[in-house]
Design an enzyme around this catalytic site. Structure first.
Site, PDB file in Angstrom:
ATOM      1  N   LYS A  34       0.860  -1.191   0.000  1.00 57.47           N
ATOM      2  CA  LYS A  34       0.000   0.000   0.000  1.00 57.47           C
ATOM      3  C   LYS A  34       0.886   1.227   0.000  1.00 57.47           C
ATOM      4  CE  LYS A  34      -4.505   0.665   0.236  1.00 57.47           C
ATOM      5  NZ  LYS A  34      -5.523  -0.304  -0.174  1.00 57.47           N
TER       6      LYS A  34
ATOM      7  N   GLY B  99     -20.654   6.540   1.950  1.00 55.50           N
ATOM      8  CA  GLY B  99     -19.561   6.813   1.002  1.00 55.50           C
ATOM      9  C   GLY B  99     -20.129   6.830  -0.399  1.00 55.50           C
TER      10      GLY B  99
ATOM     11  N   GLY C 220     -18.043   7.695  -3.204  1.00 49.76           N
ATOM     12  CA  GLY C 220     -16.908   7.834  -4.118  1.00 49.76           C
ATOM     13  C   GLY C 220     -16.956   6.732  -5.161  1.00 49.76           C
ATOM     14  N   ASN C 221     -15.791   6.316  -5.645  1.00 50.58           N
ATOM     15  CA  ASN C 221     -15.762   5.311  -6.698  1.00 50.58           C
ATOM     16  C   ASN C 221     -16.411   4.003  -6.243  1.00 50.58           C
ATOM     17  OD1 ASN C 221     -15.031   4.122  -9.240  1.00 50.58           O
ATOM     18  ND2 ASN C 221     -13.472   3.006  -8.113  1.00 50.58           N
TER      19      ASN C 221
ATOM     20  N   GLY D 297     -18.502   3.425  -3.146  1.00 47.81           N
ATOM     21  CA  GLY D 297     -19.880   3.573  -2.663  1.00 47.81           C
ATOM     22  C   GLY D 297     -20.829   4.031  -3.758  1.00 47.81           C
TER      23      GLY D 297
END
Ligand code: GLU
Length: 420
Positions: free
Chosen positions: A106, A218, A220-221, A223
């Site tokens: 990460k 959420g 975003g991409n 949610g």
């Protein structure tokens, strides 16, 4: 995210529980508790007004016994090395649970991407790649998008990498736009994969998802796509939220209209959207709604010992990484909630990232139907392995997922002869 909870301590604690049941040797347990390699660095960036700012960046390769480290890069103001460590550990268990030949890694940059212009963002992204270029590689460590990083950012990073190396290496980074050698189906893969696991959970619980109330935290991409795909599948999405707040309509929200609104919003937020019958709610209130499926798809540590008792969702589909603390896990399990743990539920993204790498390596691209069919097969197989493990040990799904994954990683480490 609560500042009191250290996500890496949570990740270690979760591993400890699995190590005990698996009977890992103390040496193996100690090895799997720590990242194998970390890079900490600074990224100087010239801002549009001519001034300079220095950003802090990280890349952690947690474990690569099963293949090159794999995992996204987050751009977030609250980023810390411990968040990146935890997320890299979860990537290790994630690639193992879907049984793809990759390890876990990460990256992160401490920054607020919403306060940066596109040109500043580009310079920061290229600066990040200049720092990690010799640390990563298609056969070493392969980054991808995560919170607040996008296919455009992946393209700038790829271009910087290829400029440094003087050759084309599309497989060094995934989540690229399709014309830049990304895979069809990568955009909605995390949400789609998660919904396959929700479908499987509904089957084992004997629940009907048609018209079932669902709340998604959420937008975003991950949610945003979960709400959209869930809506298309016939679920009733009664609540959505993002950093700007939430919306609730017990009769179901008009998700296509909300998506179109967020698409037009300068910060891609649902802020300012109005609809008859919809009222404003907070992110915390959303979590406590009476729904069949609750989808935390934002950040870590939102379901805690403090609110777990009030959570009413029957199926908790963790599309975010690390949304539930260990104390909350126990409370949810005792209440009979069916948690689909993060590194299983959200493994669809990295699974299609892996397909992207395979296509890059062959320089031959698959049709969308093929990507989605292979994703479905990977997610349902992983779901069943975890569900059966939970049944066998009479335990919650998170521990069961750890048992499946940690065993696979420990076997690879032992077979290589690193630690027995
Ligand atoms: N950032 C995503 C995750 O947490 C995807 C990682 C990847 O595609 O490598 O799973």
């Amino acid at each position: 995210m609560s500042s009191k909870v250290n996500p890496f301590e949570i990740a270690q604690h979760q591993l400890d529980d699995a190590a005990k049941i698996l009977g890992l040797s103390p040496a193996m347990h100690a090895f799997l508790r720590e990242p194998m390699r970390e890079l900490h660095f600074t990224i100087p960036v010239q801002m549009d007004d001519g001034s300079y700012q220095t950003f802090q960046g990280f890349r952690v390769q947690y474990n690569d016994a099963r293949g090159p480290a794999k995992g996204g890069i987050r751009f977030h103001p609250d980023e810390t090395i411990d968040t990146v460590r935890a997320l890299s550990a979860w990537m290790t268990w994630k690639t193992a649970v879907v049984d793809i030949p990759l390890g876990g890694g990460k990256g992160g940059v401490v920054c607020d991407p919403h306060s940066l212009s596109q040109t500043e963002l580009e310079r920061l992204s290229r600066g990040y790649m200049r720092r990690v270029a010799y640390f990563i590689g298609a056969e070493k460590d392969v980054p991808a998008p995560d919170v607040y990083t996008t296919p455009q950012i992946m393209t700038w990073m790829l271009d910087e990498y290829e400029t440094i190396m003087g050759r084309h290496v599309p497989g060094v980074i995934t989540g690229k736009p399709v014309p830049m050698f990304g895979s069809l189906g990568r955009g909605d893969a995390t949400a789609r994969g998660g919904l396959y696991t929700v479908r499987e959970a509904a089957k084992v619980l004997g629940c009907d998802l048609m018209g079932a109330p669902v709340a998604v935290q959420g937008f975003g991409n991950v949610g945003g796509w979960a709400a959209r795909l869930g809506y298309d599948m016939g679920m009733k999405i009664v609540a959505v939220s993002d950093v700007s707040g939430g919306l609730h309509n017990p009769n179901g929200l008009n998700i296509p209209a909300i998506s179109a609104h967020a698409e037009r919003h300068p910060k891609k937020l649902i802020e300012g959207y109005r609809e008859d019958g919809a009222t404003a709610i907070t992110n915390n209130e959303l979590l406590e709604l009476p729904v069949l499926v609750l989808v935390p798809a934002a950040l870590e540590n939102v379901i805690t010992a403090e609110n777990a008792d009030r959570i009413k969702g029957k199926i908790i589909a963790e599309l975010a990484n690390g949304p539930t603390t260990p104390e909350a896990d126990e409370i949810l399990f005792k209440k009979g909630a069916y948690v689909i743990p993060d590194f299983l539920c959200n493994a669809g993204g990295v699974t299609v990232s892996y397909f992207e790498q395979v296509q890059n390596a062959y320089n031959f691209y698959w049709p969308l139907e093929e990507v989605q069919a292979r994703l479905e097969e990977k997610m349902t197989t992983a779901f069943r392995a975890v569900h059966e493990m939970a049944d066998l040990h009479k335990t919650h799904n998170r521990l069961a997922a750890y048992l499946v994954s940690v065993k696979r990683v420990a076997d690879a480490v032992a077979t290589r002869g690193w630690v027995k």
